[in-house]
Design a protein around this motif. Structure first.
Motif, PDB file in Angstrom:
ATOM      1  N   VAL A   1      -2.744  -1.980  -3.440  1.00  0.00           N
ATOM      2  CA  VAL A   1      -2.656  -3.147  -2.562  1.00  0.00           C
ATOM      3  C   VAL A   1      -2.146  -4.312  -3.394  1.00  0.00           C
ATOM      4  O   VAL A   1      -2.737  -4.659  -4.425  1.00  0.00           O
ATOM      5  CB  VAL A   1      -4.023  -3.495  -1.933  1.00  0.00           C
ATOM      6  CG1 VAL A   1      -3.900  -4.719  -1.029  1.00  0.00           C
ATOM      7  CG2 VAL A   1      -4.568  -2.310  -1.146  1.00  0.00           C
ATOM      8  N   CYS A   2      -1.041  -4.908  -2.966  1.00  0.00           N
ATOM      9  CA  CYS A   2      -0.411  -5.983  -3.729  1.00  0.00           C
ATOM     10  C   CYS A   2      -0.682  -7.336  -3.074  1.00  0.00           C
ATOM     11  O   CYS A   2      -0.873  -7.434  -1.855  1.00  0.00           O
ATOM     12  CB  CYS A   2       1.091  -5.735  -3.850  1.00  0.00           C
ATOM     13  SG  CYS A   2       1.490  -4.169  -4.682  1.00  0.00           S
TER      14      CYS A   2
ATOM     15  N   GLY B   1       1.701  -6.374   0.609  1.00  0.00           N
ATOM     16  CA  GLY B   1       2.307  -5.056   0.596  1.00  0.00           C
ATOM     17  C   GLY B   1       1.378  -3.998   0.033  1.00  0.00           C
ATOM     18  O   GLY B   1       0.245  -4.288  -0.388  1.00  0.00           O
ATOM     19  N   SER B   2       1.873  -2.748  -0.005  1.00  0.00           N
ATOM     20  CA  SER B   2       1.021  -1.639  -0.417  1.00  0.00           C
ATOM     21  C   SER B   2       1.851  -0.422  -0.804  1.00  0.00           C
ATOM     22  O   SER B   2       3.071  -0.380  -0.595  1.00  0.00           O
ATOM     23  CB  SER B   2       0.063  -1.260   0.728  1.00  0.00           C
ATOM     24  OG  SER B   2       0.795  -0.764   1.846  1.00  0.00           O
ATOM     25  N   GLY B   3       1.153   0.575  -1.330  1.00  0.00           N
ATOM     26  CA  GLY B   3       1.750   1.859  -1.675  1.00  0.00           C
ATOM     27  C   GLY B   3       0.636   2.854  -1.936  1.00  0.00           C
ATOM     28  O   GLY B   3      -0.541   2.484  -1.991  1.00  0.00           O
ATOM     29  N   PHE B   4       0.995   4.111  -2.122  1.00  0.00           N
ATOM     30  CA  PHE B   4      -0.028   5.133  -2.377  1.00  0.00           C
ATOM     31  C   PHE B   4       0.624   6.385  -2.929  1.00  0.00           C
ATOM     32  O   PHE B   4       1.830   6.612  -2.767  1.00  0.00           O
ATOM     33  CB  PHE B   4      -0.805   5.461  -1.099  1.00  0.00           C
ATOM     34  CG  PHE B   4       0.058   5.972   0.026  1.00  0.00           C
ATOM     35  CD1 PHE B   4       0.318   7.321   0.187  1.00  0.00           C
ATOM     36  CD2 PHE B   4       0.618   5.077   0.936  1.00  0.00           C
ATOM     37  CE1 PHE B   4       1.115   7.790   1.215  1.00  0.00           C
ATOM     38  CE2 PHE B   4       1.421   5.534   1.969  1.00  0.00           C
ATOM     39  CZ  PHE B   4       1.680   6.887   2.111  1.00  0.00           C
ATOM     40  N   THR B   5      -0.202   7.210  -3.561  1.00  0.00           N
ATOM     41  CA  THR B   5       0.237   8.531  -4.008  1.00  0.00           C
ATOM     42  C   THR B   5      -0.987   9.420  -4.141  1.00  0.00           C
ATOM     43  O   THR B   5      -2.130   8.945  -4.154  1.00  0.00           O
ATOM     44  CB  THR B   5       0.998   8.448  -5.349  1.00  0.00           C
ATOM     45  OG1 THR B   5       1.623   9.699  -5.624  1.00  0.00           O
ATOM     46  CG2 THR B   5       0.061   8.113  -6.512  1.00  0.00           C
TER      47      THR B   5
ATOM     48  N   ILE C   1       4.103   3.604  -9.251  1.00  0.00           N
ATOM     49  CA  ILE C   1       3.992   3.930  -7.836  1.00  0.00           C
ATOM     50  C   ILE C   1       4.875   2.997  -7.022  1.00  0.00           C
ATOM     51  O   ILE C   1       4.786   1.768  -7.137  1.00  0.00           O
ATOM     52  CB  ILE C   1       2.524   3.828  -7.378  1.00  0.00           C
ATOM     53  CG1 ILE C   1       1.662   4.833  -8.163  1.00  0.00           C
ATOM     54  CG2 ILE C   1       2.399   4.078  -5.881  1.00  0.00           C
ATOM     55  CD1 ILE C   1       0.187   4.732  -7.858  1.00  0.00           C
ATOM     56  N   ASP C   2       5.735   3.586  -6.206  1.00  0.00           N
ATOM     57  CA  ASP C   2       6.587   2.787  -5.320  1.00  0.00           C
ATOM     58  C   ASP C   2       5.733   2.014  -4.328  1.00  0.00           C
ATOM     59  O   ASP C   2       4.775   2.561  -3.753  1.00  0.00           O
ATOM     60  CB  ASP C   2       7.553   3.687  -4.553  1.00  0.00           C
ATOM     61  CG  ASP C   2       8.607   4.319  -5.449  1.00  0.00           C
ATOM     62  OD1 ASP C   2       9.024   3.665  -6.418  1.00  0.00           O
ATOM     63  OD2 ASP C   2       9.007   5.469  -5.178  1.00  0.00           O
ATOM     64  N   VAL C   3       6.072   0.765  -4.118  1.00  0.00           N
ATOM     65  CA  VAL C   3       5.350  -0.070  -3.164  1.00  0.00           C
ATOM     66  C   VAL C   3       6.349  -0.761  -2.238  1.00  0.00           C
ATOM     67  O   VAL C   3       7.501  -1.001  -2.611  1.00  0.00           O
ATOM     68  CB  VAL C   3       4.468  -1.123  -3.874  1.00  0.00           C
ATOM     69  CG1 VAL C   3       3.309  -0.460  -4.588  1.00  0.00           C
ATOM     70  CG2 VAL C   3       5.278  -1.962  -4.860  1.00  0.00           C
ATOM     71  N   ILE C   4       5.896  -1.062  -1.040  1.00  0.00           N
ATOM     72  CA  ILE C   4       6.665  -1.869  -0.092  1.00  0.00           C
ATOM     73  C   ILE C   4       6.022  -3.235  -0.060  1.00  0.00           C
ATOM     74  O   ILE C   4       4.872  -3.377   0.378  1.00  0.00           O
ATOM     75  CB  ILE C   4       6.675  -1.226   1.302  1.00  0.00           C
ATOM     76  CG1 ILE C   4       7.285   0.176   1.250  1.00  0.00           C
ATOM     77  CG2 ILE C   4       7.454  -2.100   2.286  1.00  0.00           C
ATOM     78  CD1 ILE C   4       7.174   0.933   2.564  1.00  0.00           C
ATOM     79  N   VAL C   5       6.734  -4.240  -0.543  1.00  0.00           N
ATOM     80  CA  VAL C   5       6.145  -5.561  -0.708  1.00  0.00           C
ATOM     81  C   VAL C   5       7.110  -6.651  -0.251  1.00  0.00           C
ATOM     82  O   VAL C   5       8.324  -6.448  -0.192  1.00  0.00           O
ATOM     83  CB  VAL C   5       5.760  -5.825  -2.188  1.00  0.00           C
ATOM     84  CG1 VAL C   5       4.643  -4.901  -2.630  1.00  0.00           C
ATOM     85  CG2 VAL C   5       6.966  -5.679  -3.104  1.00  0.00           C
ATOM     86  N   SER C   6       6.537  -7.813   0.055  1.00  0.00           N
ATOM     87  CA  SER C   6       7.334  -9.006   0.310  1.00  0.00           C
ATOM     88  C   SER C   6       7.812  -9.587  -1.015  1.00  0.00           C
ATOM     89  O   SER C   6       7.260  -9.292  -2.084  1.00  0.00           O
ATOM     90  CB  SER C   6       6.498 -10.050   1.063  1.00  0.00           C
ATOM     91  OG  SER C   6       6.076  -9.559   2.321  1.00  0.00           O
TER      92      SER C   6
END
Length: 229
Positions: A180-181, A190-194, A209-214
């Motif tokens: 959690v970013c 934004g966030s990501g997971f694995t 870990i790839d994240v989708i963030v603003s």
């Protein structure tokens, strides 16, 4: 014994990167016959939620759900309504998880893809907790959290540089690593997971870990949780 069903809805109309949600108790079913359990209204709540979106249609969603009960194993479902600036719902995504220890702050993360050109402006998060024993075998000790720097990836985009230690003396098989970013105001951005195959007993785990963030995202927090099943 009747199944104890907890329906707790937490509605968070958030600014672009997150905010402090209000708690609304929408519905409570008949009390469980198990008098040792805490009252259903005390089972849990969303303490924070938000999202991040970059220059494309992908949105990273996150909710931090607090286990306020005296036990674990409950099923946790969070539904995210992604809205535009006018309040219209662009898309709904949901994610199912579970509490693994009492007092846990569970990171429920997922992602959504909007239509090209659509931009998220706010997120409404709704929480459902079902105390039906589905995940009773997945109860564990607290696996901990860690801070993770947010850096540019050599392939484009941004990644969280994660380093964690398995605090147990047994293998963690397919654990969830949730990221959690946050921005500089500590709002979710934004966030990501694995799901790594395993982490050795008392072993180290490191990954990008790839994240989708603003664009406003500055740093991340990582939550280590047991795998399902």
């Amino acid at each position: 014994m009747k199944r104890a069903l907890v329906a707790l809805a937490v509605i968070a109309s958030l600014a672009a990167c997150g905010g402090d949600p209000d708690v609304v108790d929408q519905n409570t079913s008949t009390k469980s016959d198990d008098e040792k359990k805490q009252p259903e209204k005390e089972q849990g709540a969303i303490v924070d939620s938000g999202f991040g979106q970059g220059d494309d249609e992908y949105v990273g969603l996150a909710a931090i759900v607090k286990n306020k009960s005296d036990h674990a194993g409950q099923t946790v479902t969070v539904s995210f309504n992604i809205k535009d600036t006018s309040g219209e719902v662009l898309k709904t995504e949901s994610q199912v998880d579970n509490f693994s220890w009492p007092g846990q702050e569970l990171a429920v993360v997922t992602q959504a893809d909007l239509a090209p050109g659509q931009k998220a402006a706010s997120v409404e998060a709704t929480l459902l907790i079902e105390d039906d024993g589905t995940f009773a075998d997945d109860v564990s000790d607290d696996l901990g959290t860690a801070d993770a720097p947010l850096v540019n990836s050599e392939y484009g985009g941004r990644v969280a540089k994660v380093q964690m230690t398995n605090p147990n003396d047994k293998i963690l098989k397919n654990p969830k690593v949730a990221v959690v970013c946050h921005d500089s105001s500590n709002k979710i951005a934004g966030s990501g997971f694995t799901y790594p195959d395993l982490i050795a007993p008392s072993g180290k785990y490191a990954d990008e870990i790839d994240v989708i963030v603003s664009a406003s995202a500055k740093s991340c927090k990582v939550y280590l949780e047991p795998g399902l099943g």
